[in-house]
Design a protein around this motif. Sequence first.
Motif, PDB file in Angstrom:
ATOM      1  N   MET A  36       0.834  -1.198   0.000  1.00  0.00           N
ATOM      2  CA  MET A  36       0.000   0.000   0.000  1.00  0.00           C
ATOM      3  C   MET A  36       0.874   1.255   0.000  1.00  0.00           C
ATOM      4  O   MET A  36       0.388   2.360   0.158  1.00  0.00           O
ATOM      5  N   ASN A  37       2.167   1.059  -0.206  1.00  0.00           N
ATOM      6  CA  ASN A  37       3.139   2.138  -0.118  1.00  0.00           C
ATOM      7  C   ASN A  37       3.623   2.539  -1.509  1.00  0.00           C
ATOM      8  O   ASN A  37       4.185   1.708  -2.224  1.00  0.00           O
ATOM      9  N   PRO A  38       3.428   3.797  -1.920  1.00  0.00           N
ATOM     10  CA  PRO A  38       3.889   4.230  -3.248  1.00  0.00           C
ATOM     11  C   PRO A  38       5.377   4.011  -3.488  1.00  0.00           C
ATOM     12  O   PRO A  38       5.791   3.803  -4.626  1.00  0.00           O
ATOM     13  N   THR A  39       6.199   4.034  -2.435  1.00  0.00           N
ATOM     14  CA  THR A  39       7.634   3.792  -2.634  1.00  0.00           C
ATOM     15  C   THR A  39       7.880   2.372  -3.140  1.00  0.00           C
ATOM     16  O   THR A  39       8.786   2.137  -3.944  1.00  0.00           O
ATOM     17  N   ASP A  40       7.076   1.421  -2.691  1.00  0.00           N
ATOM     18  CA  ASP A  40       7.184   0.049  -3.184  1.00  0.00           C
ATOM     19  C   ASP A  40       6.501  -0.108  -4.544  1.00  0.00           C
ATOM     20  O   ASP A  40       7.022  -0.772  -5.443  1.00  0.00           O
ATOM     21  N   ILE A  41       5.315   0.464  -4.672  1.00  0.00           N
ATOM     22  CA  ILE A  41       4.515   0.279  -5.888  1.00  0.00           C
ATOM     23  C   ILE A  41       5.179   0.896  -7.118  1.00  0.00           C
ATOM     24  O   ILE A  41       5.175   0.306  -8.201  1.00  0.00           O
ATOM     25  N   PHE A  42       5.785   2.074  -6.949  1.00  0.00           N
ATOM     26  CA  PHE A  42       6.376   2.766  -8.093  1.00  0.00           C
ATOM     27  C   PHE A  42       7.892   2.875  -8.027  1.00  0.00           C
ATOM     28  O   PHE A  42       8.506   3.485  -8.905  1.00  0.00           O
ATOM     29  N   GLY A  43       8.506   2.292  -6.996  1.00  0.00           N
ATOM     30  CA  GLY A  43       9.966   2.328  -6.896  1.00  0.00           C
ATOM     31  C   GLY A  43      10.511   3.740  -6.759  1.00  0.00           C
ATOM     32  O   GLY A  43      11.578   4.068  -7.274  1.00  0.00           O
ATOM     33  N   CYS A  44       9.766   4.587  -6.050  1.00  0.00           N
ATOM     34  CA  CYS A  44      10.192   5.974  -5.864  1.00  0.00           C
ATOM     35  C   CYS A  44      10.875   6.142  -4.509  1.00  0.00           C
ATOM     36  O   CYS A  44      10.868   5.238  -3.673  1.00  0.00           O
ATOM     37  N   THR A  45      11.457   7.297  -4.284  1.00  0.00           N
ATOM     38  CA  THR A  45      12.070   7.593  -2.996  1.00  0.00           C
ATOM     39  C   THR A  45      10.996   8.081  -2.023  1.00  0.00           C
ATOM     40  O   THR A  45       9.882   8.428  -2.425  1.00  0.00           O
ATOM     41  N   ARG A  46      11.363   8.123  -0.757  1.00  0.00           N
ATOM     42  CA  ARG A  46      10.423   8.622   0.262  1.00  0.00           C
ATOM     43  C   ARG A  46      10.063  10.090  -0.010  1.00  0.00           C
ATOM     44  O   ARG A  46       8.925  10.502   0.137  1.00  0.00           O
ATOM     45  N   LYS A  47      11.055  10.866  -0.445  1.00  0.00           N
ATOM     46  CA  LYS A  47      10.815  12.277  -0.752  1.00  0.00           C
ATOM     47  C   LYS A  47       9.833  12.409  -1.915  1.00  0.00           C
ATOM     48  O   LYS A  47       8.919  13.243  -1.888  1.00  0.00           O
ATOM     49  N   GLN A  48       9.995  11.570  -2.947  1.00  0.00           N
ATOM     50  CA  GLN A  48       9.079  11.593  -4.084  1.00  0.00           C
ATOM     51  C   GLN A  48       7.658  11.195  -3.666  1.00  0.00           C
ATOM     52  O   GLN A  48       6.685  11.743  -4.175  1.00  0.00           O
ATOM     53  N   GLU A  49       7.569  10.252  -2.732  1.00  0.00           N
ATOM     54  CA  GLU A  49       6.259   9.840  -2.225  1.00  0.00           C
ATOM     55  C   GLU A  49       5.567  10.995  -1.509  1.00  0.00           C
ATOM     56  O   GLU A  49       4.359  11.203  -1.669  1.00  0.00           O
ATOM     57  N   VAL A  50       6.323  11.746  -0.713  1.00  0.00           N
ATOM     58  CA  VAL A  50       5.756  12.883   0.014  1.00  0.00           C
ATOM     59  C   VAL A  50       5.234  13.931  -0.971  1.00  0.00           C
ATOM     60  O   VAL A  50       4.136  14.469  -0.797  1.00  0.00           O
ATOM     61  N   VAL A  51       6.004  14.215  -2.020  1.00  0.00           N
ATOM     62  CA  VAL A  51       5.576  15.187  -3.035  1.00  0.00           C
ATOM     63  C   VAL A  51       4.301  14.690  -3.719  1.00  0.00           C
ATOM     64  O   VAL A  51       3.353  15.458  -3.946  1.00  0.00           O
ATOM     65  N   PHE A  52       4.256  13.396  -4.049  1.00  0.00           N
ATOM     66  CA  PHE A  52       3.068  12.791  -4.656  1.00  0.00           C
ATOM     67  C   PHE A  52       1.855  12.954  -3.734  1.00  0.00           C
ATOM     68  O   PHE A  52       0.767  13.346  -4.171  1.00  0.00           O
ATOM     69  N   ALA A  53       2.059  12.668  -2.432  1.00  0.00           N
ATOM     70  CA  ALA A  53       0.963  12.772  -1.464  1.00  0.00           C
ATOM     71  C   ALA A  53       0.458  14.209  -1.346  1.00  0.00           C
ATOM     72  O   ALA A  53      -0.754  14.457  -1.315  1.00  0.00           O
ATOM     73  N   VAL A  54       1.383  15.150  -1.275  1.00  0.00           N
ATOM     74  CA  VAL A  54       1.004  16.568  -1.178  1.00  0.00           C
ATOM     75  C   VAL A  54       0.182  16.979  -2.404  1.00  0.00           C
ATOM     76  O   VAL A  54      -0.819  17.693  -2.295  1.00  0.00           O
TER      77      VAL A  54
END
Length: 198
Positions: A36-54
């Motif tokens: 359920m974590n975008p970092t796993d699903i899309f292979g992104c960094t934690r910082k990229q996940e935060v930007v996506f969430a925002v």
Amino acid sequence: MIIGVDCDGVLTDMTAYIFHYGEKWFGRKPKKCNSMNPTDIFGCTRKQEVVFAVRFFFTYCKKWKPRKYARAVLRKLKQDGHELYQITARKFASGHNPLALYSRYVYKKWLKENKFNFDGIFFCSDHKGPPEKLKGIKYFSADIMIDDRPDISLYLAENGVKVLLFDTPYNKDVSHKNITRVYDWKDVYRKISRFADK
């Protein structure tokens, strides 16, 4: 019966939201589907996940549609005499700051617009999910909880709570004698009716 109902992943399909907006944002297909974590699903960094969430979180909160039959089943459960309570760890909603006030406002507006009628809402901290969910269940004296998160469902089950676990790619490995897996909202109705008849 007194029924606790989660929102994200239960009233809504959280995986579909992440896949839909994630593909647009990251420009690629999901890499892994059992998380359920975008970092796993899309292979992104934690910082990229935060930007996506925002960028997309409040779009999701305002516009994402409920799961099929959620409204109809919850309406029928109320007609059958059950009490329904929202017990949710909706992000940002449990605090006492402007962001929390806004998150709760958006959430309650979405419930109203989608014609959900709950007897009460308990906002849990998203950082203390499992014990906070248990606190909400005790607060409303709920007999059963409908949830999707593996950590929360297992914690509740181990503390004697009956859980209807909404089947998702990220909770496939979860099992416990107090957990009953459900596959859609019609299945929720069938299984609650079975519990109520016992």
